[in-house]
Write a protein that holds these residues in place. Structure first.
Motif, PDB file in Angstrom:
ATOM      1  N   SER A  38       0.886  -1.180  -0.255  1.00  0.00           N
ATOM      2  CA  SER A  38      -0.063  -0.100  -0.033  1.00  0.00           C
ATOM      3  C   SER A  38       0.948   1.208   0.033  1.00  0.00           C
ATOM      4  CB  SER A  38      -0.945   0.025   1.414  1.00  0.00           C
ATOM      5  OG  SER A  38      -1.681  -1.077   0.918  1.00  0.00           O
ATOM      6  N   SER A  39       1.876   1.343   0.723  1.00  0.00           N
ATOM      7  CA  SER A  39       2.880   2.286   0.896  1.00  0.00           C
ATOM      8  C   SER A  39       3.413   2.521  -0.519  1.00  0.00           C
ATOM      9  CB  SER A  39       3.781   2.479   1.929  1.00  0.00           C
ATOM     10  OG  SER A  39       4.628   1.117   1.914  1.00  0.00           O
ATOM     11  N   MET A  40       4.023   1.469  -0.975  1.00  0.00           N
ATOM     12  CA  MET A  40       4.495   1.639  -2.382  1.00  0.00           C
ATOM     13  C   MET A  40       3.568   2.018  -3.380  1.00  0.00           C
ATOM     14  SD  MET A  40       7.812   0.465  -2.234  1.00  0.00           S
ATOM     15  CE  MET A  40       7.942  -0.409  -3.978  1.00  0.00           C
ATOM     16  N   ILE A  41       2.274   1.644  -3.384  1.00  0.00           N
ATOM     17  CA  ILE A  41       1.292   2.363  -4.280  1.00  0.00           C
ATOM     18  C   ILE A  41       1.253   3.595  -4.113  1.00  0.00           C
ATOM     19  CG2 ILE A  41      -0.910   2.206  -5.130  1.00  0.00           C
ATOM     20  CD1 ILE A  41      -0.901  -0.831  -4.494  1.00  0.00           C
ATOM     21  N   VAL A  42       1.283   4.145  -2.850  1.00  0.00           N
ATOM     22  CA  VAL A  42       1.081   5.587  -2.667  1.00  0.00           C
ATOM     23  C   VAL A  42       2.151   6.455  -3.053  1.00  0.00           C
ATOM     24  CG1 VAL A  42       0.707   7.308  -0.791  1.00  0.00           C
ATOM     25  CG2 VAL A  42      -0.602   5.190  -0.489  1.00  0.00           C
ATOM     26  N   GLU A  43       3.340   5.993  -3.090  1.00  0.00           N
ATOM     27  CA  GLU A  43       4.576   6.525  -3.346  1.00  0.00           C
ATOM     28  C   GLU A  43       4.695   6.590  -4.837  1.00  0.00           C
ATOM     29  OE1 GLU A  43       8.063   4.809  -1.750  1.00  0.00           O
ATOM     30  OE2 GLU A  43       7.482   5.143   0.613  1.00  0.00           O
ATOM     31  N   GLY A  57       4.574   9.862  -6.763  1.00  0.00           N
ATOM     32  CA  GLY A  57       5.891  10.231  -7.867  1.00  0.00           C
ATOM     33  C   GLY A  57       5.278  10.643  -8.891  1.00  0.00           C
ATOM     34  N   LEU A  58       4.246  10.019  -9.576  1.00  0.00           N
ATOM     35  CA  LEU A  58       3.658  10.336 -10.908  1.00  0.00           C
ATOM     36  C   LEU A  58       2.948  11.662 -10.887  1.00  0.00           C
ATOM     37  CD1 LEU A  58       2.033   6.790 -11.714  1.00  0.00           C
ATOM     38  CD2 LEU A  58       4.099   8.075 -12.871  1.00  0.00           C
ATOM     39  N   LEU A  59       2.163  12.020  -9.872  1.00  0.00           N
ATOM     40  CA  LEU A  59       1.634  13.342  -9.911  1.00  0.00           C
ATOM     41  C   LEU A  59       2.789  14.430  -9.890  1.00  0.00           C
ATOM     42  CD1 LEU A  59      -1.061  12.771  -7.147  1.00  0.00           C
ATOM     43  CD2 LEU A  59      -1.616  13.074  -9.685  1.00  0.00           C
ATOM     44  N   TRP A  60       3.639  14.044  -9.151  1.00  0.00           N
ATOM     45  CA  TRP A  60       4.983  15.239  -9.009  1.00  0.00           C
ATOM     46  C   TRP A  60       5.493  15.366 -10.358  1.00  0.00           C
ATOM     47  CZ3 TRP A  60       7.269  19.193  -6.807  1.00  0.00           C
ATOM     48  CH2 TRP A  60       8.577  19.419  -7.245  1.00  0.00           C
ATOM     49  N   TYR A  61       5.602  14.480 -11.092  1.00  0.00           N
ATOM     50  CA  TYR A  61       6.280  14.306 -12.299  1.00  0.00           C
ATOM     51  C   TYR A  61       5.349  15.136 -13.577  1.00  0.00           C
ATOM     52  CZ  TYR A  61      10.599  11.832 -11.124  1.00  0.00           C
ATOM     53  OH  TYR A  61      11.984  11.251 -10.511  1.00  0.00           O
ATOM     54  N   LEU A  62       4.021  14.685 -13.229  1.00  0.00           N
ATOM     55  CA  LEU A  62       3.324  15.187 -14.314  1.00  0.00           C
ATOM     56  C   LEU A  62       2.913  16.699 -13.899  1.00  0.00           C
ATOM     57  CD1 LEU A  62       0.883  14.915 -16.299  1.00  0.00           C
ATOM     58  CD2 LEU A  62      -0.736  14.340 -14.428  1.00  0.00           C
ATOM     59  N   THR A  63       3.060  17.150 -12.641  1.00  0.00           N
ATOM     60  CA  THR A  63       2.992  18.547 -12.366  1.00  0.00           C
ATOM     61  C   THR A  63       4.173  19.476 -12.862  1.00  0.00           C
ATOM     62  OG1 THR A  63       1.770  18.195 -10.274  1.00  0.00           O
ATOM     63  CG2 THR A  63       2.672  20.300 -10.406  1.00  0.00           C
ATOM     64  N   HIS A  64       5.177  18.805 -12.723  1.00  0.00           N
ATOM     65  CA  HIS A  64       6.604  19.293 -13.420  1.00  0.00           C
ATOM     66  C   HIS A  64       6.643  19.368 -14.745  1.00  0.00           C
ATOM     67  CE1 HIS A  64      10.887  19.507 -14.177  1.00  0.00           C
ATOM     68  NE2 HIS A  64      10.863  20.329 -13.156  1.00  0.00           N
ATOM     69  N   LEU A  65       5.972  18.600 -15.091  1.00  0.00           N
ATOM     70  CA  LEU A  65       5.845  18.322 -16.824  1.00  0.00           C
ATOM     71  C   LEU A  65       4.938  19.711 -17.270  1.00  0.00           C
ATOM     72  CD1 LEU A  65       6.481  17.368 -19.489  1.00  0.00           C
ATOM     73  CD2 LEU A  65       4.722  15.572 -19.303  1.00  0.00           C
TER      74      LEU A  65
END
Length: 243
Positions: free
Chosen positions: A6-11, A15-23
């Protein structure tokens, strides 16, 4: 094990949200840069009607602040002066805090006729446009001389023929003292700041009472179109201060 996955999926999701926002931010910044470059090109090519016939009756004096690390770029400075002269500016105040500009304009210095220690370029080199060059030391020296003149006058309630009101030091008293020591100078209607930070970098504050300050970015990325955009924006503003 379930908590670990569960913690791996949340991370992974974070991470995907962070990279998407940065993009998205990077794409927006790229689009803004490209659209600004395109607009500057269209302005330089005189393809945008609203920038063709601008009137600058209120623009008597323009100040140019340059970061000292870029002030040795002589070609850019000369190009900027040519553009301002072509636009019709009659008086330009060049400033950098370390006095680098004074060194490179030294060959074209013309002795001032009023006896005041200011640095000017030969107006004939720029279509009759007068150019004043100052540095941070001029501001410090000017305020020190004005303070020395005001101090005895303030103690005696009289400063250079100007009566102090009570014990209050007014703006008129300071303006009178600066004028007496030859450090008042014309106040720029518009101040163009070329540097990494959005501030006037030590430009004498007493000459910025009613000045519009515009940050222009780095000097090396200077564009004629961006100057015209700023001048158009200035022409659309209605100033009520000082009236």
């Amino acid at each position: 094990m379930q908590i670990y996955w569960s913690s791996m999926i949340v991370e992974l999701i974070l991470g995907l949200l962070w990279y998407l926002t940065h993009l998205l931010i990077s794409l927006f910044d790229l689009w803004s840069h490209l659209s600004n470059c395109l607009e500057c090109y269209l302005i330089s090519s005189e393809l945008l009607p609203k920038y063709r016939n601008l009137h600058f009756e209120r623009l008597k004096c323009v100040g140019v602040v340059v970061d000292s690390r870029e002030a040795n770029n002589i070609l850019k400075i000369k190009q900027l002066l040519r553009w301002l002269s072509t636009i019709g500016v009659k008086y330009v105040v060049l400033y950098d805090i370390e006095g680098v500009l004074k060194e490179f304009v030294g060959a074209g210095i013309e002795a001032p006729k009023d006896g005041i220690s200011r640095t000017y370029l030969d107006p004939s080199a720029h279509g009759g446009m007068a150019i004043e060059c100052i540095s941070g030391s001029d501001g410090k020296e000017g305020i020190a001389k004005a303070a020395n003149l005001l101090c005895p006058g303030f103690c005696n309630c009289d400063t250079h023929g100007h009566k102090l009101s009570g014990n209050a030091l007014t703006e008129a008293d300071m303006a009178c003292a600066l004028r007496a020591v030859g450090r008042d100078g014309p106040e720029p209607d518009l101040l163009l700041v070329y540097g990494p930070v959005r501030c006037h970098l030590g430009f004498p504050a007493w000459r910025l009472r009613y000045t519009e300050i515009m940050h222009m970015g780095s000097l090396k990325s200077m564009k004629y179109g961006s100057i015209m955009k700023v001048l158009h924006r200035f022409s659309q503003k209605n100033q009520n201060y000082g009236k």
